[in-house]
Design a protein around this motif. Structure first.
Motif, PDB file in Angstrom:
ATOM      1  N   ARG A 164       6.729  13.212 -14.119  1.00 18.97           N
ATOM      2  CA  ARG A 164       7.112  12.016 -13.380  1.00 18.97           C
ATOM      3  C   ARG A 164       7.951  11.097 -14.266  1.00 18.97           C
ATOM      4  O   ARG A 164       8.903  10.464 -13.805  1.00 18.97           O
ATOM      5  CB  ARG A 164       5.867  11.293 -12.859  1.00 18.97           C
ATOM      6  CG  ARG A 164       5.132  12.069 -11.766  1.00 18.97           C
ATOM      7  CD  ARG A 164       3.744  11.516 -11.502  1.00 18.97           C
ATOM      8  NE  ARG A 164       3.049  12.227 -10.448  1.00 18.97           N
ATOM      9  CZ  ARG A 164       2.444  13.400 -10.629  1.00 18.97           C
ATOM     10  NH1 ARG A 164       2.455  13.981 -11.830  1.00 18.97           N
ATOM     11  NH2 ARG A 164       1.827  13.991  -9.615  1.00 18.97           N
ATOM     12  N   THR A 195       7.127   2.991 -10.874  1.00 25.12           N
ATOM     13  CA  THR A 195       5.875   3.604 -11.320  1.00 25.12           C
ATOM     14  C   THR A 195       5.846   5.084 -10.933  1.00 25.12           C
ATOM     15  O   THR A 195       6.643   5.552 -10.118  1.00 25.12           O
ATOM     16  CB  THR A 195       4.659   2.911 -10.682  1.00 25.12           C
ATOM     17  OG1 THR A 195       4.673   3.153  -9.267  1.00 25.12           O
ATOM     18  CG2 THR A 195       4.700   1.408 -10.949  1.00 25.12           C
ATOM     19  N   GLU A 196       4.889   5.816 -11.505  1.00 30.51           N
ATOM     20  CA  GLU A 196       4.747   7.236 -11.185  1.00 30.51           C
ATOM     21  C   GLU A 196       4.383   7.429  -9.711  1.00 30.51           C
ATOM     22  O   GLU A 196       4.753   8.432  -9.100  1.00 30.51           O
ATOM     23  CB  GLU A 196       3.695   7.874 -12.089  1.00 30.51           C
ATOM     24  CG  GLU A 196       4.132   7.937 -13.555  1.00 30.51           C
ATOM     25  CD  GLU A 196       3.172   8.722 -14.422  1.00 30.51           C
ATOM     26  OE1 GLU A 196       2.129   9.172 -13.892  1.00 30.51           O
ATOM     27  OE2 GLU A 196       3.463   8.905 -15.619  1.00 30.51           O
ATOM     28  N   ARG A 197       3.686   6.479  -9.129  1.00 28.94           N
ATOM     29  CA  ARG A 197       3.334   6.576  -7.714  1.00 28.94           C
ATOM     30  C   ARG A 197       4.591   6.577  -6.839  1.00 28.94           C
ATOM     31  O   ARG A 197       4.639   7.252  -5.801  1.00 28.94           O
ATOM     32  CB  ARG A 197       2.424   5.416  -7.310  1.00 28.94           C
ATOM     33  CG  ARG A 197       1.870   5.571  -5.896  1.00 28.94           C
ATOM     34  CD  ARG A 197       0.963   4.446  -5.508  1.00 28.94           C
ATOM     35  NE  ARG A 197       1.674   3.199  -5.312  1.00 28.94           N
ATOM     36  CZ  ARG A 197       1.181   2.149  -4.647  1.00 28.94           C
ATOM     37  NH1 ARG A 197      -0.028   2.215  -4.152  1.00 28.94           N
ATOM     38  NH2 ARG A 197       1.880   1.055  -4.513  1.00 28.94           N
ATOM     39  N   THR A 198       5.602   5.834  -7.248  1.00 28.08           N
ATOM     40  CA  THR A 198       6.864   5.817  -6.510  1.00 28.08           C
ATOM     41  C   THR A 198       7.464   7.213  -6.450  1.00 28.08           C
ATOM     42  O   THR A 198       7.991   7.641  -5.422  1.00 28.08           O
ATOM     43  CB  THR A 198       7.860   4.838  -7.155  1.00 28.08           C
ATOM     44  OG1 THR A 198       7.306   3.521  -7.161  1.00 28.08           O
ATOM     45  CG2 THR A 198       9.178   4.813  -6.394  1.00 28.08           C
ATOM     46  N   THR A 246       0.849  -1.184   0.000  1.00 29.82           N
ATOM     47  CA  THR A 246       0.000   0.000   0.000  1.00 29.82           C
ATOM     48  C   THR A 246       0.886   1.236   0.000  1.00 29.82           C
ATOM     49  O   THR A 246       2.090   1.160   0.280  1.00 29.82           O
ATOM     50  CB  THR A 246      -0.910   0.048   1.241  1.00 29.82           C
ATOM     51  OG1 THR A 246      -0.086   0.254   2.410  1.00 29.82           O
ATOM     52  CG2 THR A 246      -1.692  -1.244   1.397  1.00 29.82           C
ATOM     53  N   GLU A 247       0.306   2.381  -0.309  1.00 30.22           N
ATOM     54  CA  GLU A 247       1.095   3.614  -0.341  1.00 30.22           C
ATOM     55  C   GLU A 247       1.670   3.924   1.038  1.00 30.22           C
ATOM     56  O   GLU A 247       2.809   4.389   1.156  1.00 30.22           O
ATOM     57  CB  GLU A 247       0.239   4.777  -0.830  1.00 30.22           C
ATOM     58  CG  GLU A 247       1.011   6.067  -1.000  1.00 30.22           C
ATOM     59  CD  GLU A 247       0.233   7.095  -1.792  1.00 30.22           C
ATOM     60  OE1 GLU A 247       0.172   8.252  -1.335  1.00 30.22           O
ATOM     61  OE2 GLU A 247      -0.318   6.750  -2.856  1.00 30.22           O
ATOM     62  N   ASP A 291       5.838  10.073  -6.589  1.00 30.20           N
ATOM     63  CA  ASP A 291       5.030  10.879  -5.672  1.00 30.20           C
ATOM     64  C   ASP A 291       5.360  10.572  -4.216  1.00 30.20           C
ATOM     65  O   ASP A 291       5.407  11.479  -3.376  1.00 30.20           O
ATOM     66  CB  ASP A 291       3.543  10.628  -5.925  1.00 30.20           C
ATOM     67  CG  ASP A 291       3.086  11.142  -7.283  1.00 30.20           C
ATOM     68  OD1 ASP A 291       3.745  12.050  -7.823  1.00 30.20           O
ATOM     69  OD2 ASP A 291       2.077  10.631  -7.808  1.00 30.20           O
ATOM     70  N   VAL A 292       5.576   9.299  -3.910  1.00 29.81           N
ATOM     71  CA  VAL A 292       5.895   8.910  -2.535  1.00 29.81           C
ATOM     72  C   VAL A 292       7.219   9.535  -2.099  1.00 29.81           C
ATOM     73  O   VAL A 292       7.343  10.079  -0.994  1.00 29.81           O
ATOM     74  CB  VAL A 292       5.948   7.373  -2.403  1.00 29.81           C
ATOM     75  CG1 VAL A 292       6.555   6.969  -1.059  1.00 29.81           C
ATOM     76  CG2 VAL A 292       4.550   6.783  -2.531  1.00 29.81           C
TER      77      VAL A 292
END
Length: 230
Positions: free
Chosen positions: A178, A193-196, A84-85, A198-199
């Protein structure tokens, strides 16, 4: 290659599988089935730790936190069944360099190990290779110590956080998507991933504290370094 890797997982089968495959790639591999055993086995010769998160006794997060508190900057890749994030945020906040959810493919692990070791050795291109400093008012980015200094306080960053900050700060007029940041910071890691991104940005802003606004987001575009002389 002859880098030495410490694999830490309370499942012996996983230790054996990773040890076998990484050895076939030319790495020297040591294994431990607990964080406590890993801390006893860890030496200055080790170049990277593959670290399971959920273990009996001390968790992988706690082990990483202890190493960073003691000043040990060895690259750490977390292995975990949690994806999860919030789990990613926790991993990066305690000083992790990468995060691989289980079940994983051996090819993915090998690719990420190579990418993190390459960044650690300073072989990938990027602004972090340059000597000296970037100064923005009372904020100094020190390329030698890999720290950001805000006023009298030095703030240690993970290798990835430092690379992101220096990439943005070295090009303050540019907005980085990103994808741009992935191409620069994670160039040799095929599973980011792009979420990485952002984190990592979230963690970096938190460490910057009152100076978090130095990194601004442009919705639909990406991130930029935002500094205006007072």
């Amino acid at each position: 290659m002859d880098e030495r890797i410490l694999v830490v997982d309370d499942e012996k089968d996983i230790c054996e599988i990773l040890g076998f495959n990484l050895s076939n790639e030319g790495y020297r591999v040591d294994t431990a089935t607990s964080a406590e055993e890993a801390l006893r086995k860890l030496t200055p010769e080790h170049a990277l730790i593959l670290l399971d998160v959920m273990m009996g006794g001390m968790s992988g997060y706690k082990m990483a936190e202890k190493l960073r508190h003691d000043g040990n900057r060895i690259p750490i890749i977390f292995l975990t069944a949690k994806d999860t994030e919030n789990d990613m945020l926790t991993g990066f906040s305690v000083g992790g360099d990468d995060y691989i959810p289980k079940p994983f493919s051996i090819k993915e692990v090998v690719a990420r190990v190579k990418a993190v070791l390459k960044r650690s050795a300073g072989q990938s291109a990027g602004p972090g290779q340059r000597e000296g400093r970037l100064v923005f008012g009372d904020v100094t980015i020190d390329f030698d110590t890999k720290e950001v200094i805000i006023g009298p306080h030095a703030i240690p960053l993970t290798r990835t956080e430092f690379d992101i900050l220096t990439t943005l700060a070295s090009n303050p007029a540019r907005v980085f998507s990103r994808e741009d940041l992935i191409d620069r910071i994670w160039k040799d890691a095929p599973f980011v991933t792009e979420r990485t991104v952002d984190v990592h940005i979230t963690r970096l802003r938190k460490k910057l504290g009152a100076k978090a606004s130095l990194i601004s987001s442009r919705p639909g575009y990406g991130y930029r370094f935002n500094y205006t002389e007072e």
